[in-house]
Scaffold this motif. Structure first.
Motif, PDB file in Angstrom:
ATOM      1  N   SER A  87       0.829  -1.206   0.000  1.00  0.00           N
ATOM      2  CA  SER A  87       0.000   0.000   0.000  1.00  0.00           C
ATOM      3  C   SER A  87       0.861   1.252   0.000  1.00  0.00           C
ATOM      4  O   SER A  87       0.564   2.227  -0.693  1.00  0.00           O
ATOM      5  N   GLY A  88       1.943   1.234   0.749  1.00  0.00           N
ATOM      6  CA  GLY A  88       2.843   2.387   0.778  1.00  0.00           C
ATOM      7  C   GLY A  88       3.521   2.615  -0.558  1.00  0.00           C
ATOM      8  O   GLY A  88       3.695   3.752  -0.996  1.00  0.00           O
ATOM      9  N   ALA A  89       3.914   1.546  -1.214  1.00  0.00           N
ATOM     10  CA  ALA A  89       4.545   1.674  -2.527  1.00  0.00           C
ATOM     11  C   ALA A  89       3.546   2.201  -3.558  1.00  0.00           C
ATOM     12  O   ALA A  89       3.890   3.031  -4.397  1.00  0.00           O
ATOM     13  N   SER A  90       2.310   1.745  -3.476  1.00  0.00           N
ATOM     14  CA  SER A  90       1.281   2.241  -4.398  1.00  0.00           C
ATOM     15  C   SER A  90       1.012   3.717  -4.159  1.00  0.00           C
ATOM     16  O   SER A  90       0.854   4.488  -5.118  1.00  0.00           O
ATOM     17  N   LEU A  91       0.970   4.130  -2.901  1.00  0.00           N
ATOM     18  CA  LEU A  91       0.767   5.542  -2.592  1.00  0.00           C
ATOM     19  C   LEU A  91       1.929   6.381  -3.115  1.00  0.00           C
ATOM     20  O   LEU A  91       1.720   7.443  -3.707  1.00  0.00           O
ATOM     21  N   GLY A  92       3.159   5.906  -2.927  1.00  0.00           N
ATOM     22  CA  GLY A  92       4.325   6.636  -3.429  1.00  0.00           C
ATOM     23  C   GLY A  92       4.312   6.763  -4.941  1.00  0.00           C
ATOM     24  O   GLY A  92       4.635   7.819  -5.491  1.00  0.00           O
ATOM     25  N   ALA A  93       3.935   5.697  -5.630  1.00  0.00           N
ATOM     26  CA  ALA A  93       3.863   5.747  -7.093  1.00  0.00           C
ATOM     27  C   ALA A  93       2.776   6.710  -7.550  1.00  0.00           C
ATOM     28  O   ALA A  93       2.965   7.479  -8.498  1.00  0.00           O
ATOM     29  N   ALA A  94       1.629   6.710  -6.870  1.00  0.00           N
ATOM     30  CA  ALA A  94       0.540   7.620  -7.237  1.00  0.00           C
ATOM     31  C   ALA A  94       0.948   9.069  -7.011  1.00  0.00           C
ATOM     32  O   ALA A  94       0.665   9.943  -7.850  1.00  0.00           O
ATOM     33  N   ILE A  95       1.609   9.354  -5.911  1.00  0.00           N
ATOM     34  CA  ILE A  95       2.056  10.730  -5.641  1.00  0.00           C
ATOM     35  C   ILE A  95       3.090  11.167  -6.670  1.00  0.00           C
ATOM     36  O   ILE A  95       3.043  12.307  -7.160  1.00  0.00           O
ATOM     37  N   ALA A  96       4.009  10.278  -7.028  1.00  0.00           N
ATOM     38  CA  ALA A  96       5.019  10.615  -8.031  1.00  0.00           C
ATOM     39  C   ALA A  96       4.371  10.895  -9.384  1.00  0.00           C
ATOM     40  O   ALA A  96       4.763  11.833 -10.088  1.00  0.00           O
ATOM     41  N   LEU A  97       3.379  10.104  -9.758  1.00  0.00           N
ATOM     42  CA  LEU A  97       2.695  10.332 -11.036  1.00  0.00           C
ATOM     43  C   LEU A  97       1.929  11.646 -11.027  1.00  0.00           C
ATOM     44  O   LEU A  97       1.916  12.380 -12.024  1.00  0.00           O
ATOM     45  N   LEU A  98       1.286  11.958  -9.911  1.00  0.00           N
ATOM     46  CA  LEU A  98       0.548  13.226  -9.825  1.00  0.00           C
ATOM     47  C   LEU A  98       1.485  14.420  -9.795  1.00  0.00           C
ATOM     48  O   LEU A  98       1.215  15.449 -10.416  1.00  0.00           O
ATOM     49  N   ALA A  99       2.583  14.325  -9.070  1.00  0.00           N
ATOM     50  CA  ALA A  99       3.507  15.445  -8.935  1.00  0.00           C
ATOM     51  C   ALA A  99       4.304  15.709 -10.218  1.00  0.00           C
ATOM     52  O   ALA A  99       4.567  16.852 -10.559  1.00  0.00           O
ATOM     53  N   CYS A 100       4.652  14.643 -10.936  1.00  0.00           N
ATOM     54  CA  CYS A 100       5.491  14.797 -12.129  1.00  0.00           C
ATOM     55  C   CYS A 100       4.701  14.725 -13.424  1.00  0.00           C
ATOM     56  O   CYS A 100       5.288  14.792 -14.497  1.00  0.00           O
ATOM     57  N   GLY A 101       3.428  14.546 -13.358  1.00  0.00           N
ATOM     58  CA  GLY A 101       2.626  14.497 -14.563  1.00  0.00           C
ATOM     59  C   GLY A 101       2.831  13.240 -15.379  1.00  0.00           C
ATOM     60  O   GLY A 101       2.609  13.232 -16.580  1.00  0.00           O
ATOM     61  N   GLY A 102       3.287  12.171 -14.764  1.00  0.00           N
ATOM     62  CA  GLY A 102       3.455  10.917 -15.489  1.00  0.00           C
ATOM     63  C   GLY A 102       4.767  10.773 -16.197  1.00  0.00           C
ATOM     64  O   GLY A 102       5.019   9.792 -16.853  1.00  0.00           O
ATOM     65  N   SER A 103       5.643  11.776 -16.098  1.00  0.00           N
ATOM     66  CA  SER A 103       6.954  11.658 -16.756  1.00  0.00           C
ATOM     67  C   SER A 103       8.034  11.884 -15.711  1.00  0.00           C
ATOM     68  O   SER A 103       8.203  12.968 -15.185  1.00  0.00           O
ATOM     69  N   VAL A 104       8.731  10.822 -15.388  1.00  0.00           N
ATOM     70  CA  VAL A 104       9.781  10.879 -14.406  1.00  0.00           C
ATOM     71  C   VAL A 104      11.092  10.542 -15.103  1.00  0.00           C
ATOM     72  O   VAL A 104      11.206   9.517 -15.756  1.00  0.00           O
ATOM     73  N   VAL A 105      12.082  11.418 -14.975  1.00  0.00           N
ATOM     74  CA  VAL A 105      13.396  11.180 -15.556  1.00  0.00           C
ATOM     75  C   VAL A 105      14.316  10.707 -14.452  1.00  0.00           C
ATOM     76  O   VAL A 105      14.481  11.380 -13.437  1.00  0.00           O
ATOM     77  N   VAL A 106      14.884   9.532 -14.630  1.00  0.00           N
ATOM     78  CA  VAL A 106      15.786   8.975 -13.636  1.00  0.00           C
ATOM     79  C   VAL A 106      17.208   9.136 -14.119  1.00  0.00           C
ATOM     80  O   VAL A 106      17.548   8.720 -15.221  1.00  0.00           O
ATOM     81  N   GLY A 107      18.032   9.752 -13.315  1.00  0.00           N
ATOM     82  CA  GLY A 107      19.454   9.900 -13.663  1.00  0.00           C
ATOM     83  C   GLY A 107      19.677  10.845 -14.822  1.00  0.00           C
ATOM     84  O   GLY A 107      20.595  10.650 -15.605  1.00  0.00           O
ATOM     85  N   GLY A 108      18.844  11.856 -14.959  1.00  0.00           N
ATOM     86  CA  GLY A 108      19.015  12.827 -16.048  1.00  0.00           C
ATOM     87  C   GLY A 108      20.304  13.597 -15.918  1.00  0.00           C
ATOM     88  O   GLY A 108      20.775  13.900 -14.832  1.00  0.00           O
ATOM     89  N   ALA A 109      20.896  13.919 -17.053  1.00  0.00           N
ATOM     90  CA  ALA A 109      22.183  14.624 -17.022  1.00  0.00           C
ATOM     91  C   ALA A 109      21.993  16.107 -17.154  1.00  0.00           C
ATOM     92  O   ALA A 109      21.130  16.641 -17.735  1.00  0.00           O
TER      93      ALA A 109
END
Length: 109
Positions: A87-109
């Motif tokens: 449940s915590g992981a699902s909440l974290g993923a939902a917050i990340a999607l809402l905060a970033c608009g569905g586009s998350v860049v990992v390790g961007g230069a």
């Protein structure tokens, strides 16, 4: 135990050969020995080997965390939902999607 280690080694080698750019075993061997084409060395050392080691470490970490949870609760059927980790992981993923608009860049230069 021997079967799983040999399977891990075979799949690790297979991970070095396959990808968007197919490499032959000779090319991979030459790059591992310090020779060969610079582009092949870059593909092997900067892309495929880090991915291979990350996958091995992530799998080992998941196995150890499952073992610790089963030992801690003395329950061979213990799983992450026992503590609410799912449940915590699902909440974290939902917050990340809402905060970033569905586009998350990992390790961007």
């Amino acid at each position: 135990m021997r079967v799983s280690i040999s399977l891990l080694l075979m799949l690790s080698l297979l991970a070095l050969f396959t990808g968007s750019v197919s490499l032959t075993p000779v090319q991979v061997w030459q790059s591992l020995c310090g020779g060969g084409d610079e582009a092949v060395r870059y593909i092997v050392f900067e892309s495929r080997m880090p991915q291979m080691f990350t996958a091995i470490l992530a799998g080992a970490a998941l196995a150890v965390s499952g073992l610790v949870m089963q030992t801690l609760f003395a329950n061979p059927l213990a799983d992450p939902s026992l503590l609410g980790v799912n449940s915590g992981a699902s909440l974290g993923a939902a917050i990340a999607l809402l905060a970033c608009g569905g586009s998350v860049v990992v390790g961007g230069a």
